[in-house]
Write an enzyme that holds these catalytic residues in place. Structure first.
Site, PDB file in Angstrom:
ATOM      1  N   CYS C  88       0.816  -1.220   0.000  1.00  0.00           N
ATOM      2  CA  CYS C  88       0.000   0.000   0.000  1.00  0.00           C
ATOM      3  C   CYS C  88       0.848   1.267   0.000  1.00  0.00           C
ATOM      4  O   CYS C  88       0.345   2.343  -0.309  1.00  0.00           O
ATOM      5  CB  CYS C  88      -0.915  -0.001   1.208  1.00  0.00           C
ATOM      6  N   CYS C 211     -14.357   1.454   5.536  1.00  0.00           N
ATOM      7  CA  CYS C 211     -13.281   0.806   4.788  1.00  0.00           C
ATOM      8  C   CYS C 211     -13.034   1.521   3.471  1.00  0.00           C
ATOM      9  O   CYS C 211     -13.962   2.011   2.834  1.00  0.00           O
ATOM     10  CB  CYS C 211     -13.652  -0.644   4.474  1.00  0.00           C
ATOM     11  N   SER C 212     -11.782   1.521   3.031  1.00  0.00           N
ATOM     12  CA  SER C 212     -11.495   2.013   1.690  1.00  0.00           C
ATOM     13  C   SER C 212     -11.999   0.990   0.687  1.00  0.00           C
ATOM     14  O   SER C 212     -12.272  -0.160   1.032  1.00  0.00           O
ATOM     15  CB  SER C 212     -10.001   2.256   1.516  1.00  0.00           C
ATOM     16  N   HIS C 338      -8.740   2.668  -3.410  1.00  0.00           N
ATOM     17  CA  HIS C 338      -7.330   2.403  -3.097  1.00  0.00           C
ATOM     18  C   HIS C 338      -6.723   1.419  -4.104  1.00  0.00           C
ATOM     19  O   HIS C 338      -6.609   0.228  -3.836  1.00  0.00           O
ATOM     20  CB  HIS C 338      -7.234   1.853  -1.670  1.00  0.00           C
TER      21      HIS C 338
END
Ligand SMILES: [Zn+2]
Ligand SMILES: [Zn+2]
Lengths: 150, 389, 389, 150
Positions: C88, C211-212, C338
């Site tokens: 990430c 949450c993404s 994301h």
């Protein structure tokens, strides 16, 4: 050499991570017209409307001038073998030896690498002319092979 | 203050082969070997860490390898860490990145570990994974992998320059014989010209012994700023020059004549200039013999001989002990095997032991300058030049 | 000669979402957007190229992405190129590497493209691919993915500091509302507190809107040495500071109290020092809100508020327009989505437009200092600080 | 919560790239004794004979001193739940919600994350004691789950 069946070119069509054949539909690929053309037996690529640059493979943005104004253009109907090799060992899963791979040069100054199909390896020579041979792949997909021009 | 310089201060390697080990076992083994090579450095001294690895996401179902590898080597990085990848050139790219990180001032010491777990239990999957390395949508989908591509390179070179199959084979004979003294190589039995010439055909003119071997393995080096390097060892191995290039993607976008690699010539020139040397100054080299033809073309483009004379160069023994330059004393990719992410780091390990006179029976006597070269495509090259001082 | 400096000189982005595009289509689109953002730079001017991407080997059956991406952006690198990965945090790692490459003298201008193709047609495979991101052998094999891990982080923070589910939800409300003015975000409809609080439970206390989002996307920036930067734009955006850390792998090797992230505090301190500023100087920040609880803990460890007061900080509007610091004006990972390799580069794109007053209706007025933060684990953090001068 | 079958924890046991369960045999993994012990209902890890350092997970080289002289040591029979969560959404393929994940702390100062099995989510509390529950996985493999101590 026997003609490949569709299954010869695929590992597992239901697991994307094991499936090397590209996705070819508008919901997954912005160069999908290439495959639509291929289904009509047309081999095409993109040329930039702004600067005239042509590339293989086709793209959505011109790599010369970054324009996204591209148009589809047909390849000349025949290409010429620059070099070829017959692979008899170490072929990937889903493929069967012997495989004849050729570098094929076209008058538009582009080069494509692809296997020759329906072709006896002993009949192939540098300089030979080849033509497109569209082959079906799993899940309604197509691939561009070539064969010797009769 | 003079120009800042960077040097190797430690190097270690694992046995290459079909290893009974996981991806991370290989990393731990290379980590230990690296620290064992220089007792002045412990894992706690290392604040920057780079892992070079190509496809653990496929072969080990393991992504995000940088912090995993650091931890398995006892390192908790606080200055710089990442995974660097450039397919077959990943190792050299990673060491270049370590060089950049140090020269930039972000850190003054970096551990680099290169690793690949290639030999998964399913033979089918080894080949499947290999297909991810070329252009999947336009080339790999047809099963195109390096052997037929380099077969066409060989044909082009043979046609244009008269290179013979025997000359190709002699590269393999030399490298296999070199590896007899490298206990870490995948193959250590040597090979005769006849063995190579009669080995199984892969894609004409390339036979099995013309090709590098799939293998597992890992290697590690530690790179440091000169001042720090000198405090850690009395024989640092300096990075003198480096260059990198990519001239087109995919394979068919390279220049049309596959017998010459102008991009390698360009990169070599740049690296020599940076190092302040010329090709004749190179005493020992590890170059990317993924196939025998590659090494022959590399002699030419690296300037070890004239263009077109690579075949004769090996035939005349000029790339062997007693010749102009000893090429692939370790056995190269052909005999060591080619665990993608590890290969460039293995070359640096060879630089480290050769330029410190620690290479034992395969020592190139008095070697002062070492050149390491990786390729990841006909037009994609990565070079590092090391020196004793 | 003063200290060398490095600055952003171009930035572009694609629409994030479930894109009808391949991995390479996304790259080309980001490349075009990047060059379109500064007409003084053409692809031929770029000699160094870094791609940040996490798992194209899995989601696109495509390895070796660096030369592919360069070519699709019209770039033939002759000075530096590679793929950088840190899960990430890949995007921020890639820009740090570009910084290092320039500061080292290997090049003076680098294009960085971050990209991820996440949304493969099979939902099952999206989750399968996600499992590669944690420790496959000791954690992922049980199906452990970030949602339950960050749920336990949230519980620890709630228990220790009294943070409430409403405070978590307010992070999502803020970020969803920010993204209404970001045409590139995956979600642009905004969200009410009730919508967030009543969204589907994932792992208590985290709900879907905490949450993404999985998404496809790409972003690009061009980074250059100050002298060159000034010749390319009259408003370069300078890199003032950076830091990176990893404190343990796998998840259970982190310090035992998951409510505090001392490694982030350490890295932030280092980055502030390098930039010569403190947390109060930050006007606008894009931080890693992979989950709402992450953003709350990041307020604290980045020093925007006192430890334990992150929940109140968002409740009081201190992380929104008019507050102490505007956090995630783009909508963050929660509203933008994301796409792993792209996220850090998307943050740099936001820095570029905010510090050039080009952010339109979401412009943070008079912003001078921008902080970008990625995490790739509780103890793995990547920070870049940008300034207008 | 119903007990998982082996198939619940695997995508495709014949394709390694789709199989998250580790290889556990000496021909593929140097920490294979861990799995042998597990088959005997023993949860173990490695301790360094040179410096005494113990880590989870087990390793082949000590991360403290780089020694490869490690020995196997049993975990205490019970661990204590530091935190847990019940995942009801977004569970990976091969897994079925609800999944109870717990951070389990042991007296040897090590922490493990694992799912609780045979456990009603409503019965779980922070501080509860748990014990090992070995579960079989495809191709003769095993995994270490935990369950509440009765
Ligand atoms: Zn154009
Ligand atoms: Zn120890």
């Amino acid at each position: 050499m026997k003609e490949k069946t569709t299954e010869d070119y695929i590992i597992d069509p239901d697991v994307y991570i094991c499936d090397p054949v590209p996705q070819q539909t508008p919901d997954q690929n912005m160069v999908y017209p290439f495959y639509d053309h291929l289904r009509d037996n047309r081999l095409t690529t993109t040329r930039c409307k702004d600067c005239g640059h042509i590339t293989w493979p086709p793209k959505i943005v011109c790599t010369e001038c970054m324009s996204d104004q591209l148009e589809w253009e047909d390849f000349p109907p025949t290409g010429k073998i620059y070099a070829f090799t017959v692979q008899v060992g170490g072929v990937p899963p889903g493929f069967q030896a012997p495989l004849v791979y050729a570098l094929i040069d076209f008058d538009n100054d582009l080069r494509i690498i692809s296997p020759l199909i329906d072709t006896d390896p002993d009949d192939v020579h540098v300089g030979d002319e080849v033509v497109l041979k569209v082959v079906e792949a799993p899940r309604d997909r197509v691939l561009f092979f070539f064969k010797l021009k009769k | 203050m003079g120009q800042k310089r960077v040097a190797l201060v430690a190097a270690g390697i694992t046995k290459f082969g079909k290893r009974k080990a996981t991806f991370r076992d290989l990393i731990a083994e290379a980590g230990k070997a690296t620290f064992d090579s220089n007792k002045n450095i412990s894992p706690k001294d290392v604040k920057a860490f780079i892992i070079s690895t190509v496809y653990p996401e496929r072969s080990a179902f393991q992504g995000h390898p940088a912090p995993l590898a650091a931890e398995w080597c006892g390192v908790r990085p606080t200055e710089f860490h990442e995974r660097v990848e450039n397919q077959c050139g990943s190792g050299t790219s990673a060491i270049r990145t370590a060089y950049a990180a140090i020269m930039s001032g972000l850190t003054d010491l970096v551990m680099v570990v290169g690793v690949e777990k290639v030999m998964v239990p399913s033979h089918k999957e080894i080949f499947l994974n290999a297909m991810a390395g070329s252009d999947r949508e336009w080339e790999s989908c047809f099963g195109v992998t390096p052997p037929p591509l380099f077969a066409m390179v060989a044909q082009a070179h043979m046609q244009k320059f008269g290179t013979t199959e025997e000359q190709l084979a002699l590269v393999s004979v030399k490298n296999h014989n070199h590896s007899k003294t490298n206990p870490y190589a995948h193959h250590q039995k040597g090979a005769t010209l006849e063995q190579v010439m009669t080995s199984r055909l892969i894609a004409a003119p390339l036979k099995l012994f013309d090709c590098s071997t799939n293998t597992d393995g890992a290697a590690g080096v530690i790179v440091a700023l000169e001042e720090r390097a000198k405090s850690l060892t009395d024989k640092p191995v300096y990075i003198l020059g480096t260059a990198q290039i990519n001239d087109g993607y995919p394979w068919v976008a390279y220049p049309k004549d596959w017998s010459t690699w102008p991009s390698l010539r360009f990169a070599a020139q740049k690296a020599y200039e940076m190092a302040g040397i010329g090709p004749k100054d190179v005493d020992v080299a590890e170059v990317h013999d993924c196939f025998t033809i590659s090494e022959i073309i590399e002699y030419e483009e690296l300037g070890f001989c004239k263009k077109g004379e690579g075949g004769r160069f090996v035939e005349d023994g000029q790339s062997d002990y007693g010749g102009e330059v000893v090429v692939n004393p370790s056995g190269g990719l052909i005999a060591c095997g080619h665990p993608f992410g590890a290969t460039g780091v293995r070359q640096a390990w060879e630089a480290y032991i050769q330029l410190r006179d620690e290479a034992g029976t395969r020592q190139v006597k008095g070697a002062e300058i070492f050149l390491g070269h990786n390729l990841s495509g006909l037009g994609e090259h990565h070079i590092l030049i090391y020196g004793r001082s």
